[in-house]
Design a protein around this motif. Structure first.
Motif, mmCIF file in Angstrom:
data_model
loop_
_atom_site.group_PDB
_atom_site.id
_atom_site.type_symbol
_atom_site.label_atom_id
_atom_site.label_comp_id
_atom_site.label_asym_id
_atom_site.label_seq_id
_atom_site.Cartn_x
_atom_site.Cartn_y
_atom_site.Cartn_z
ATOM 1 N N ILE A 97 0.843 -1.195 0.000
ATOM 2 C CA ILE A 97 0.000 0.000 0.000
ATOM 3 C C ILE A 97 0.879 1.247 0.000
ATOM 4 O O ILE A 97 0.582 2.229 -0.682
ATOM 5 C CB ILE A 97 -0.972 -0.016 1.197
ATOM 6 C CG1 ILE A 97 -1.927 -1.208 1.079
ATOM 7 C CG2 ILE A 97 -1.736 1.294 1.315
ATOM 8 C CD1 ILE A 97 -2.756 -1.231 -0.194
ATOM 9 N N ARG A 98 1.989 1.218 0.721
ATOM 10 C CA ARG A 98 2.898 2.370 0.709
ATOM 11 C C ARG A 98 3.560 2.534 -0.659
ATOM 12 O O ARG A 98 3.724 3.656 -1.136
ATOM 13 C CB ARG A 98 3.942 2.228 1.807
ATOM 14 C CG ARG A 98 3.315 2.429 3.204
ATOM 15 C CD ARG A 98 4.325 2.309 4.291
ATOM 16 N NE ARG A 98 4.696 0.894 4.353
ATOM 17 C CZ ARG A 98 5.721 0.416 5.017
ATOM 18 N NH1 ARG A 98 6.506 1.209 5.684
ATOM 19 N NH2 ARG A 98 5.976 -0.874 5.026
ATOM 20 N N VAL A 99 3.901 1.413 -1.302
ATOM 21 C CA VAL A 99 4.463 1.486 -2.658
ATOM 22 C C VAL A 99 3.432 2.063 -3.620
ATOM 23 O O VAL A 99 3.742 2.929 -4.442
ATOM 24 C CB VAL A 99 4.944 0.090 -3.129
ATOM 25 C CG1 VAL A 99 5.229 0.078 -4.624
ATOM 26 C CG2 VAL A 99 6.173 -0.334 -2.353
ATOM 27 N N PHE A 100 2.196 1.566 -3.522
ATOM 28 C CA PHE A 100 1.132 2.108 -4.361
ATOM 29 C C PHE A 100 1.012 3.620 -4.171
ATOM 30 O O PHE A 100 0.986 4.376 -5.134
ATOM 31 C CB PHE A 100 -0.217 1.447 -4.052
ATOM 32 C CG PHE A 100 -1.377 2.288 -4.504
ATOM 33 C CD1 PHE A 100 -1.703 2.363 -5.842
ATOM 34 C CD2 PHE A 100 -2.090 3.056 -3.592
ATOM 35 C CE1 PHE A 100 -2.749 3.180 -6.273
ATOM 36 C CE2 PHE A 100 -3.132 3.862 -4.012
ATOM 37 C CZ PHE A 100 -3.455 3.924 -5.356
ATOM 38 N N ALA A 101 0.921 4.059 -2.921
ATOM 39 C CA ALA A 101 0.719 5.481 -2.635
ATOM 40 C C ALA A 101 1.870 6.317 -3.188
ATOM 41 O O ALA A 101 1.642 7.358 -3.819
ATOM 42 C CB ALA A 101 0.561 5.701 -1.138
ATOM 43 N N ALA A 102 3.094 5.870 -2.975
ATOM 44 C CA ALA A 102 4.250 6.629 -3.456
ATOM 45 C C ALA A 102 4.292 6.679 -4.984
ATOM 46 O O ALA A 102 4.510 7.742 -5.578
ATOM 47 C CB ALA A 102 5.542 6.010 -2.910
ATOM 48 N N ALA A 103 4.079 5.545 -5.632
ATOM 49 C CA ALA A 103 4.139 5.495 -7.095
ATOM 50 C C ALA A 103 2.987 6.281 -7.723
ATOM 51 O O ALA A 103 3.182 7.029 -8.690
ATOM 52 C CB ALA A 103 4.117 4.044 -7.576
ATOM 53 N N PHE A 104 1.797 6.131 -7.174
ATOM 54 C CA PHE A 104 0.629 6.817 -7.726
ATOM 55 C C PHE A 104 0.765 8.328 -7.551
ATOM 56 O O PHE A 104 0.484 9.099 -8.476
ATOM 57 C CB PHE A 104 -0.632 6.294 -7.034
ATOM 58 C CG PHE A 104 -1.889 6.517 -7.824
ATOM 59 C CD1 PHE A 104 -2.188 5.728 -8.919
ATOM 60 C CD2 PHE A 104 -2.781 7.506 -7.457
ATOM 61 C CE1 PHE A 104 -3.347 5.931 -9.644
ATOM 62 C CE2 PHE A 104 -3.948 7.713 -8.170
ATOM 63 C CZ PHE A 104 -4.239 6.922 -9.272
ATOM 64 N N LEU A 105 1.221 8.755 -6.376
ATOM 65 C CA LEU A 105 1.416 10.182 -6.133
ATOM 66 C C LEU A 105 2.527 10.732 -7.030
ATOM 67 O O LEU A 105 2.386 11.816 -7.605
ATOM 68 C CB LEU A 105 1.746 10.431 -4.660
ATOM 69 C CG LEU A 105 1.955 11.890 -4.268
ATOM 70 C CD1 LEU A 105 0.701 12.716 -4.537
ATOM 71 C CD2 LEU A 105 2.355 11.982 -2.793
ATOM 72 N N ALA A 106 3.603 9.979 -7.184
ATOM 73 C CA ALA A 106 4.700 10.423 -8.051
ATOM 74 C C ALA A 106 4.230 10.573 -9.496
ATOM 75 O O ALA A 106 4.585 11.555 -10.179
ATOM 76 C CB ALA A 106 5.871 9.449 -7.972
#
Length: 137
Positions: free
Chosen positions: A12-21
């Protein structure tokens, strides 16, 4: 919707970071060359009188709209948001613009992280009793 409790899994943290980036990159790229962004929007919606102001408003709206499923997933663990992101992400990848390859890679990484076992457990979790509505007597 209630806030999800506990630490977020790595997926979920990877998703959030990648999606926000990816969302930030699209906004910065669009604002960096407003003339090109205006031309792209004009090509997609030629019936509208595009100018710099409307281009900035549209780019800002796209960024804000991208944040909505991010919040649903990261803060509320909303399962429907996972499928929303996966559906729209698949559409974006299907019509991939080669100039947007870095953003597409980030979207693909974000989508893949939503299909991991850790993400599945995150969406399937049961809220704790204290998460329920307060009872007033």
């Amino acid at each position: 919707m209630r806030l999800a409790r506990g630490p977020r899994p790595l997926a979920i943290r990877v998703f959030a970071a990648a999606f926000l980036a990816a969302a930030v990159m699209r906004l910065v790229r669009g604002l960096g060359d407003l003339a090109l962004s205006e031309a792209v929007f004009a090509a997609h919606a030629p019936w509208f009188a595009w100018n710099r102001d409307w281009t900035i408003v549209t780019l800002s709206a796209e960024f804000t709209i991208a944040l909505i499923p991010l919040v649903w997933i990261y803060l509320f663990a909303a399962p429907f948001a996972r499928w929303l992101v996966l559906g729209f992400g698949a559409l974006r990848l299907a019509f991939l613009d080669p100039a947007a390859l870095a953003g597409a890679v980030l979207v693909a990484a974000a989508m893949a992280s939503l299909l991991t076992p850790a993400a599945h457990r995150w969406f399937a979790r049961k809220p704790a009793e204290e998460d329920g509505p307060a009872v007033f007597e």
